[in-house]
Design a protein around this motif. Structure first.
Motif, PDB file in Angstrom:
ATOM      1  N   ILE A 156       0.822  -1.221   0.000  1.00 39.60           N
ATOM      2  CA  ILE A 156       0.000   0.000   0.000  1.00 39.60           C
ATOM      3  C   ILE A 156       0.852   1.266   0.000  1.00 39.60           C
ATOM      4  O   ILE A 156       0.574   2.222  -0.726  1.00 39.60           O
ATOM      5  CB  ILE A 156      -0.941  -0.007   1.222  1.00 39.60           C
ATOM      6  CG1 ILE A 156      -2.001  -1.099   1.047  1.00 39.60           C
ATOM      7  CG2 ILE A 156      -1.606   1.344   1.428  1.00 39.60           C
ATOM      8  CD1 ILE A 156      -2.758  -1.421   2.302  1.00 39.60           C
ATOM      9  N   VAL A 157       1.913   1.266   0.780  1.00 39.48           N
ATOM     10  CA  VAL A 157       2.680   2.498   1.007  1.00 39.48           C
ATOM     11  C   VAL A 157       3.684   2.784  -0.105  1.00 39.48           C
ATOM     12  O   VAL A 157       3.806   3.927  -0.563  1.00 39.48           O
ATOM     13  CB  VAL A 157       3.392   2.432   2.371  1.00 39.48           C
ATOM     14  CG1 VAL A 157       4.329   3.620   2.545  1.00 39.48           C
ATOM     15  CG2 VAL A 157       2.377   2.386   3.499  1.00 39.48           C
ATOM     16  N   LEU A 158       4.424   1.766  -0.549  1.00 40.09           N
ATOM     17  CA  LEU A 158       5.522   2.003  -1.496  1.00 40.09           C
ATOM     18  C   LEU A 158       5.062   2.660  -2.801  1.00 40.09           C
ATOM     19  O   LEU A 158       5.694   3.623  -3.257  1.00 40.09           O
ATOM     20  CB  LEU A 158       6.262   0.693  -1.775  1.00 40.09           C
ATOM     21  CG  LEU A 158       7.061   0.138  -0.582  1.00 40.09           C
ATOM     22  CD1 LEU A 158       7.757  -1.162  -0.959  1.00 40.09           C
ATOM     23  CD2 LEU A 158       8.077   1.155  -0.080  1.00 40.09           C
ATOM     24  N   PRO A 159       3.988   2.177  -3.466  1.00 35.26           N
ATOM     25  CA  PRO A 159       3.555   2.875  -4.697  1.00 35.26           C
ATOM     26  C   PRO A 159       3.193   4.338  -4.455  1.00 35.26           C
ATOM     27  O   PRO A 159       3.453   5.195  -5.297  1.00 35.26           O
ATOM     28  CB  PRO A 159       2.336   2.061  -5.145  1.00 35.26           C
ATOM     29  CG  PRO A 159       2.520   0.719  -4.535  1.00 35.26           C
ATOM     30  CD  PRO A 159       3.176   0.984  -3.217  1.00 35.26           C
ATOM     31  N   HIS A 163       5.208   7.858  -6.179  1.00 31.19           N
ATOM     32  CA  HIS A 163       4.514   8.830  -7.031  1.00 31.19           C
ATOM     33  C   HIS A 163       4.054  10.070  -6.253  1.00 31.19           C
ATOM     34  O   HIS A 163       3.234  10.834  -6.747  1.00 31.19           O
ATOM     35  CB  HIS A 163       3.299   8.176  -7.699  1.00 31.19           C
ATOM     36  CG  HIS A 163       3.652   7.003  -8.574  1.00 31.19           C
ATOM     37  ND1 HIS A 163       3.656   5.704  -8.121  1.00 31.19           N
ATOM     38  CD2 HIS A 163       4.025   6.952  -9.878  1.00 31.19           C
ATOM     39  CE1 HIS A 163       4.010   4.888  -9.098  1.00 31.19           C
ATOM     40  NE2 HIS A 163       4.245   5.613 -10.179  1.00 31.19           N
ATOM     41  N   ALA A 164       4.596  10.273  -5.051  1.00 28.12           N
ATOM     42  CA  ALA A 164       4.136  11.376  -4.220  1.00 28.12           C
ATOM     43  C   ALA A 164       4.812  12.685  -4.598  1.00 28.12           C
ATOM     44  O   ALA A 164       6.007  12.716  -4.905  1.00 28.12           O
ATOM     45  CB  ALA A 164       4.419  11.058  -2.751  1.00 28.12           C
ATOM     46  N   ASP A 165       4.025  13.778  -4.581  1.00 26.43           N
ATOM     47  CA  ASP A 165       4.613  15.103  -4.731  1.00 26.43           C
ATOM     48  C   ASP A 165       5.021  15.609  -3.347  1.00 26.43           C
ATOM     49  O   ASP A 165       4.909  14.897  -2.345  1.00 26.43           O
ATOM     50  CB  ASP A 165       3.631  16.058  -5.404  1.00 26.43           C
ATOM     51  CG  ASP A 165       2.300  16.146  -4.676  1.00 26.43           C
ATOM     52  OD1 ASP A 165       2.241  15.759  -3.485  1.00 26.43           O
ATOM     53  OD2 ASP A 165       1.313  16.583  -5.290  1.00 26.43           O
ATOM     54  N   SER A 168       2.147  15.630  -0.711  1.00 23.99           N
ATOM     55  CA  SER A 168       1.791  14.272  -0.296  1.00 23.99           C
ATOM     56  C   SER A 168       2.863  13.671   0.602  1.00 23.99           C
ATOM     57  O   SER A 168       2.565  12.993   1.591  1.00 23.99           O
ATOM     58  CB  SER A 168       1.574  13.378  -1.519  1.00 23.99           C
ATOM     59  OG  SER A 168       0.497  13.847  -2.303  1.00 23.99           O
ATOM     60  N   MET A 169       4.132  13.937   0.269  1.00 21.76           N
ATOM     61  CA  MET A 169       5.224  13.402   1.073  1.00 21.76           C
ATOM     62  C   MET A 169       5.178  13.961   2.498  1.00 21.76           C
ATOM     63  O   MET A 169       5.430  13.240   3.473  1.00 21.76           O
ATOM     64  CB  MET A 169       6.567  13.728   0.423  1.00 21.76           C
ATOM     65  CG  MET A 169       7.758  13.045   1.092  1.00 21.76           C
ATOM     66  SD  MET A 169       7.669  11.241   0.993  1.00 21.76           S
ATOM     67  CE  MET A 169       7.953  11.008  -0.773  1.00 21.76           C
ATOM     68  N   ILE A 170       4.837  15.247   2.631  1.00 24.91           N
ATOM     69  CA  ILE A 170       4.681  15.835   3.958  1.00 24.91           C
ATOM     70  C   ILE A 170       3.590  15.097   4.735  1.00 24.91           C
ATOM     71  O   ILE A 170       3.742  14.768   5.915  1.00 24.91           O
ATOM     72  CB  ILE A 170       4.354  17.340   3.858  1.00 24.91           C
ATOM     73  CG1 ILE A 170       5.559  18.108   3.304  1.00 24.91           C
ATOM     74  CG2 ILE A 170       3.943  17.901   5.222  1.00 24.91           C
ATOM     75  CD1 ILE A 170       5.268  19.562   3.007  1.00 24.91           C
ATOM     76  N   GLY A 171       2.470  14.838   4.055  1.00 28.54           N
ATOM     77  CA  GLY A 171       1.380  14.115   4.693  1.00 28.54           C
ATOM     78  C   GLY A 171       1.789  12.725   5.134  1.00 28.54           C
ATOM     79  O   GLY A 171       1.475  12.298   6.255  1.00 28.54           O
ATOM     80  N   TYR A 172       2.515  11.995   4.278  1.00 28.70           N
ATOM     81  CA  TYR A 172       2.944  10.640   4.623  1.00 28.70           C
ATOM     82  C   TYR A 172       3.933  10.647   5.786  1.00 28.70           C
ATOM     83  O   TYR A 172       3.907   9.750   6.644  1.00 28.70           O
ATOM     84  CB  TYR A 172       3.560   9.960   3.399  1.00 28.70           C
ATOM     85  CG  TYR A 172       2.565   9.669   2.306  1.00 28.70           C
ATOM     86  CD1 TYR A 172       1.303   9.163   2.601  1.00 28.70           C
ATOM     87  CD2 TYR A 172       2.874   9.916   0.969  1.00 28.70           C
ATOM     88  CE1 TYR A 172       0.378   8.915   1.611  1.00 28.70           C
ATOM     89  CE2 TYR A 172       1.957   9.659  -0.037  1.00 28.70           C
ATOM     90  CZ  TYR A 172       0.704   9.156   0.279  1.00 28.70           C
ATOM     91  OH  TYR A 172      -0.211   8.904  -0.710  1.00 28.70           O
TER      92      TYR A 172
END
Length: 318
Positions: A156-159, A163-165, A168-172
């Protein structure tokens, strides 16, 4: 509810009573998972008009007011003891305040379904932590459930990360930090077995979470003007009294009565419910990686509860 089985010398009458109580406890666990799973779409909806810090603050302030009132009515209101205060502060700061503030903020950057899967992936931290700190050894079924959980989380997490901008990376990253915060509190609770996490402590735990959040929210976001919006009251009613005052009491009982690995695996049921509801409400696409990851998480969730093992055995403290 009864406490966890401490010795193999329990009386025959106590053993006879245990199955019925275990079934009730299992129903409570399923109820908590469903309520918390539904809380993710509610938080996503509320984040549209409630600032993140005020969202977290209002959740725990409403839960604190309700739990203090109930405790006073039923004669359970008391000050925590010196031994209980570290656990009260740990739960209030790590599992309630910090976790909720981080995930609420992350929902401004990512969709609730995948976000809930990352935030509840506490097994990433709990499994090695339990082995190193608690010297916890997994049995065969727990090991298989943990492997399924790890693989499901990775699928779930790796894809998403690839592809995160930037947003999104901040959110993760916020969700990963939230997961770590909760895992630390799970291990803290297991290291203090003398403290019983009953309703007596819930008012103080929610108050410990609410006070610093209210101060921070006032400093960062100003006055709670969102209360003028009638939609906010419905959101607070769900996230506070229902998804906090009631559900945290069940989950804290789980943390104390079950092994830390079992707790972290069971909590993966929350994002499964959250992702399903998110797809129905917000149209979050159930891609192949999400479906495969959900399947693995469901398998990891069901394995410890199979009848061959017996729910009672899982109640042995790790």
């Amino acid at each position: 509810m009864s406490t966890a089985i401490a010795t193999p010398h329990a009386t025959r009458s106590a053993a006879a009573r245990q199955p019925a109580m275990s079934r009730l406890f299992l129903v409570c666990v399923v109820l908590a998972i469903c309520i918390w799973g539904g809380n993710w779409p509610v938080m996503k909806f509320g984040s549209q008009f409630i600032p993140p810090l005020w969202f977290a603050a209002s959740r725990f302030l409403s839960a604190a007011l309700l739990s203090f009132a109930i405790a006073a009515v039923i004669g359970k209101l008391r000050l925590p003891t010196r031994q209980e205060w570290p656990v009260v502060i740990g739960v209030g700061v790590l599992q309630m305040g910090l976790f909720t503030a981080l995930v609420t903020g992350a929902l401004h950057f990512v969709m609730p379904g995948r976000a809930s899967l990352i935030a509840y992936a506490t097994s990433i931290w709990v499994v090695p932590g339990a082995a190193l700190v608690l010297k916890h050894k997994l049995n065969g079924r727990q090991s298989l459930a943990t492997v399924c959980s790890y693989v499901g989380i990775a699928v779930i997490v790796l894809p998403a990360l690839l592809h995160a901008d930037l947003h999104s990376m901040i959110g993760y990253l916020m969700l990963g930090a939230a997961s770590l915060s909760w895992a630390m509190n799970i291990l803290q609770i297991k290291l203090t077995p003398g403290v019983k996490l009953d309703f007596d402590l819930l008012p103080w735990q929610t108050l410990v979470a609410a006070v610093p959040l209210c101060v921070l929210a006032t400093l960062v976001d100003g006055a709670p003007t969102f209360l003028a919006d009638p939609h906010s009251w419905g959101v607070i009613a769900y996230t506070g009294p229902l998804a906090t005052a009631l559900t945290f009491l069940i989950v804290l009982q789980m943390t104390q009565r079950l092994s830390p690995v079992t707790v972290s695996v069971c909590m993966l049921g929350v994002p499964v419910v959250g992702l399903t509801l998110s797809s129905l409400i917000f149209g979050e696409r159930l891609s192949t990686d999400l479906l495969l990851g959900m399947g693995l998480l469901c398998l990891g969730l069901l394995l410890p509860a199979l009848p061959a093992m017996g729910w009672r055995r899982l109640a042995i403290k790790g």
